[in-house]
Design a protein around this motif. Structure first.
Motif, PDB file in Angstrom:
ATOM      1  N   ARG A  20      57.202 -45.991 -10.858  1.00  0.00           N
ATOM      2  CA  ARG A  20      58.352 -45.808  -9.981  1.00  0.00           C
ATOM      3  C   ARG A  20      59.012 -44.493 -10.317  1.00  0.00           C
ATOM      4  N   LEU A  21      59.341 -43.711  -9.291  1.00  0.00           N
ATOM      5  CA  LEU A  21      60.034 -42.438  -9.483  1.00  0.00           C
ATOM      6  C   LEU A  21      61.469 -42.565  -8.996  1.00  0.00           C
ATOM      7  N   SER A  22      62.381 -42.048  -9.781  1.00  0.00           N
ATOM      8  CA  SER A  22      63.786 -41.979  -9.360  1.00  0.00           C
ATOM      9  C   SER A  22      64.179 -40.508  -9.340  1.00  0.00           C
ATOM     10  N   GLU A  23      64.523 -40.022  -8.164  1.00  0.00           N
ATOM     11  CA  GLU A  23      64.847 -38.612  -7.983  1.00  0.00           C
ATOM     12  C   GLU A  23      66.348 -38.455  -7.734  1.00  0.00           C
ATOM     13  N   MET A  24      67.027 -37.772  -8.657  1.00  0.00           N
ATOM     14  CA  MET A  24      68.472 -37.554  -8.518  1.00  0.00           C
ATOM     15  C   MET A  24      68.857 -36.256  -9.201  1.00  0.00           C
ATOM     16  N   ASN A  25      69.686 -35.467  -8.516  1.00  0.00           N
ATOM     17  CA  ASN A  25      70.309 -34.279  -9.119  1.00  0.00           C
ATOM     18  C   ASN A  25      69.311 -33.348  -9.800  1.00  0.00           C
ATOM     19  N   GLY A  26      68.176 -33.132  -9.131  1.00  0.00           N
ATOM     20  CA  GLY A  26      67.187 -32.209  -9.661  1.00  0.00           C
ATOM     21  C   GLY A  26      66.316 -32.772 -10.759  1.00  0.00           C
ATOM     22  N   GLU A  27      66.478 -34.076 -11.054  1.00  0.00           N
ATOM     23  CA  GLU A  27      65.675 -34.720 -12.083  1.00  0.00           C
ATOM     24  C   GLU A  27      64.811 -35.818 -11.481  1.00  0.00           C
ATOM     25  N   SER A  28      63.603 -35.963 -12.003  1.00  0.00           N
ATOM     26  CA  SER A  28      62.701 -37.035 -11.596  1.00  0.00           C
ATOM     27  C   SER A  28      62.362 -37.865 -12.833  1.00  0.00           C
ATOM     28  N   GLY A  80      41.145 -43.625 -19.112  1.00  0.00           N
ATOM     29  CA  GLY A  80      41.683 -42.343 -18.664  1.00  0.00           C
ATOM     30  C   GLY A  80      42.436 -42.403 -17.348  1.00  0.00           C
ATOM     31  N   ILE A  81      42.567 -43.605 -16.789  1.00  0.00           N
ATOM     32  CA  ILE A  81      43.236 -43.745 -15.491  1.00  0.00           C
ATOM     33  C   ILE A  81      44.716 -43.365 -15.596  1.00  0.00           C
ATOM     34  N   GLY A  82      45.383 -43.846 -16.631  1.00  0.00           N
ATOM     35  CA  GLY A  82      46.796 -43.551 -16.806  1.00  0.00           C
ATOM     36  C   GLY A  82      47.055 -42.070 -16.981  1.00  0.00           C
ATOM     37  N   ARG A  83      46.244 -41.409 -17.780  1.00  0.00           N
ATOM     38  CA  ARG A  83      46.414 -39.969 -18.016  1.00  0.00           C
ATOM     39  C   ARG A  83      46.255 -39.178 -16.715  1.00  0.00           C
ATOM     40  N   LYS A  84      45.238 -39.522 -15.933  1.00  0.00           N
ATOM     41  CA  LYS A  84      44.994 -38.802 -14.679  1.00  0.00           C
ATOM     42  C   LYS A  84      46.115 -39.054 -13.674  1.00  0.00           C
ATOM     43  N   ALA A  85      46.569 -40.312 -13.596  1.00  0.00           N
ATOM     44  CA  ALA A  85      47.651 -40.631 -12.668  1.00  0.00           C
ATOM     45  C   ALA A  85      48.932 -39.910 -13.060  1.00  0.00           C
ATOM     46  N   LEU A  86      49.254 -39.933 -14.344  1.00  0.00           N
ATOM     47  CA  LEU A  86      50.465 -39.267 -14.818  1.00  0.00           C
ATOM     48  C   LEU A  86      50.402 -37.769 -14.558  1.00  0.00           C
ATOM     49  N   SER A  87      49.250 -37.171 -14.822  1.00  0.00           N
ATOM     50  CA  SER A  87      49.085 -35.731 -14.580  1.00  0.00           C
ATOM     51  C   SER A  87      49.301 -35.401 -13.108  1.00  0.00           C
ATOM     52  N   ASN A  88      48.743 -36.235 -12.221  1.00  0.00           N
ATOM     53  CA  ASN A  88      48.896 -35.991 -10.784  1.00  0.00           C
ATOM     54  C   ASN A  88      50.362 -36.060 -10.359  1.00  0.00           C
ATOM     55  N   VAL A  89      51.070 -37.067 -10.862  1.00  0.00           N
ATOM     56  CA  VAL A  89      52.477 -37.241 -10.486  1.00  0.00           C
ATOM     57  C   VAL A  89      53.332 -36.115 -11.065  1.00  0.00           C
ATOM     58  N   VAL A  90      53.082 -35.741 -12.303  1.00  0.00           N
ATOM     59  CA  VAL A  90      53.851 -34.661 -12.921  1.00  0.00           C
ATOM     60  C   VAL A  90      53.671 -33.365 -12.135  1.00  0.00           C
ATOM     61  N   LYS A  91      52.447 -33.063 -11.754  1.00  0.00           N
ATOM     62  CA  LYS A  91      52.198 -31.848 -10.968  1.00  0.00           C
ATOM     63  C   LYS A  91      52.918 -31.918  -9.626  1.00  0.00           C
ATOM     64  N   MET A  92      52.893 -33.080  -8.988  1.00  0.00           N
ATOM     65  CA  MET A  92      53.562 -33.254  -7.705  1.00  0.00           C
ATOM     66  C   MET A  92      55.063 -33.029  -7.834  1.00  0.00           C
ATOM     67  N   ASP A  94      56.663 -31.453 -10.272  1.00  0.00           N
ATOM     68  CA  ASP A  94      56.919 -30.072 -10.697  1.00  0.00           C
ATOM     69  C   ASP A  94      56.893 -29.127  -9.497  1.00  0.00           C
ATOM     70  N   GLU A  95      55.953 -29.335  -8.591  1.00  0.00           N
ATOM     71  CA  GLU A  95      55.860 -28.502  -7.389  1.00  0.00           C
ATOM     72  C   GLU A  95      57.079 -28.683  -6.487  1.00  0.00           C
ATOM     73  N   LYS A  96      57.713 -29.857  -6.570  1.00  0.00           N
ATOM     74  CA  LYS A  96      58.929 -30.117  -5.788  1.00  0.00           C
ATOM     75  C   LYS A  96      60.172 -29.539  -6.460  1.00  0.00           C
ATOM     76  N   GLY A  97      60.002 -29.002  -7.669  1.00  0.00           N
ATOM     77  CA  GLY A  97      61.108 -28.354  -8.367  1.00  0.00           C
ATOM     78  C   GLY A  97      61.926 -29.253  -9.275  1.00  0.00           C
ATOM     79  N   PHE A  98      61.425 -30.446  -9.569  1.00  0.00           N
ATOM     80  CA  PHE A  98      62.164 -31.376 -10.422  1.00  0.00           C
ATOM     81  C   PHE A  98      61.881 -31.143 -11.904  1.00  0.00           C
TER      82      PHE A  98
END
Length: 275
Positions: A199-207, A222-234, A236-240
């Protein structure tokens, strides 16, 4: 539901308390801003129309966490004891089986208060922040929004299998959190099948990443590592700026997060009330 005025009063008091103690309190504003109208979950103490004490309660199935504060100029007057008394009374009505008091590790005033409370240290939780690092591209694991009844059922089973809730509690928790307007519920898929969630909570520039879990039979692949990497990149690209939390005793998760670029910067202690 808390009014905007109430939220601002809490934030003003929070800023004063955090600055005075050089610490960070965990008040979960995503939950505060999405309160139910028919439940007593927040407790306030005013002096001459000024908010000087606050206690928030956060229910997760049969477990409730309390976190609060008192203005430095109004401490040692029994204000927090009165607030906690109200919170514990409500927890008893709701038949909470586990009651946790949350305090920043560095808070000396909290430690002094807790000496007079029948409680024991239950766990330490680290807050971690992502430091920019290169993450590998991998599309064998995907992350998508949760939208169907089948997705909801998978989320419930993951809470049961990975976080120790029973099914009734897991369903209740999902019902209580489904309308959080800052949240994005995500399903992790591997080889076309549901493998986990977060679950992601996005508020005040923080995710903030919460509830990150993979079915036990699929862990270690390795499923968790790959999923986490994908979400972090997503994110980060949104500026959070990207954050998550992990229990200190969960060494496997801690290593996983560190390998993806997360670093601990703060910790919270949880004390279990014994009655």
């Amino acid at each position: 539901m808390l009014t905007k005025e109430k939220i601002n009063e809490i934030k003003t008091l929070l800023e004063i308390c955090e600055k005075e103690g050089n610490l960070q309190l965990k008040l979960n504003f995503d939950m505060l801003e999405s309160r139910s109208e028919n439940r007593k979950e927040d407790f306030f103490h005013y002096v001459d129309g000024k908010l000087v004490g606050f206690l928030g309660s956060y229910y997760f199935g049969n477990k409730v966490e309390f976190c609060g504060m008192v203005h430095p100029d109004y401490r040692r007057r029994g204000i927090f004891s009165k607030l906690l008394e109200g919170g514990l009374e409500e927890a008893k009505k709701r038949e909470a089986r586990t009651i946790l008091l949350n305090a920043p590790t560095e808070s000396q005033s909290a430690k002094e208060f807790l000496k007079d409370i029948p409680c024991t240290l239950s766990m330490v939780e680290y807050q971690m922040k992502w430091q920019k690092t290169e993450l590998a591209e991998d599309d064998s694991v995907t992350v998508r929004p949760s939208f169907s009844d089948e997705d909801l059922e998978a989320e419930i089973q993951l809470d049961v299998q990975c976080f120790g809730l029973n099914e009734k509690e897991a369903r209740q928790y999902k019902q209580e959190t489904k309308d959080l307007n800052t949240d994005l519920r995500l399903i992790i898929e591997a080889e076309g099948k549901t493998a986990g969630k977060m679950r992601l909570s996005e508020m005040n520039g923080e995710s903030w990443i919460y509830g990150f879990s993979v079915f036990p039979e699929l862990q270690g692949k390795g499923i968790g590592r790959k999923a986490l990497s994908n979400v972090v990149k997503m994110q980060d690209e949104k500026g959070f700026s990207i954050f998550l939390e992990v229990e200190s005793k969960n060494a496997h998760a801690l290593r996983l997060y560190e390998s993806c670029g997360f670093r601990s910067y703060h910790s919270q202690e949880y004390y279990k009330v014994t009655q």
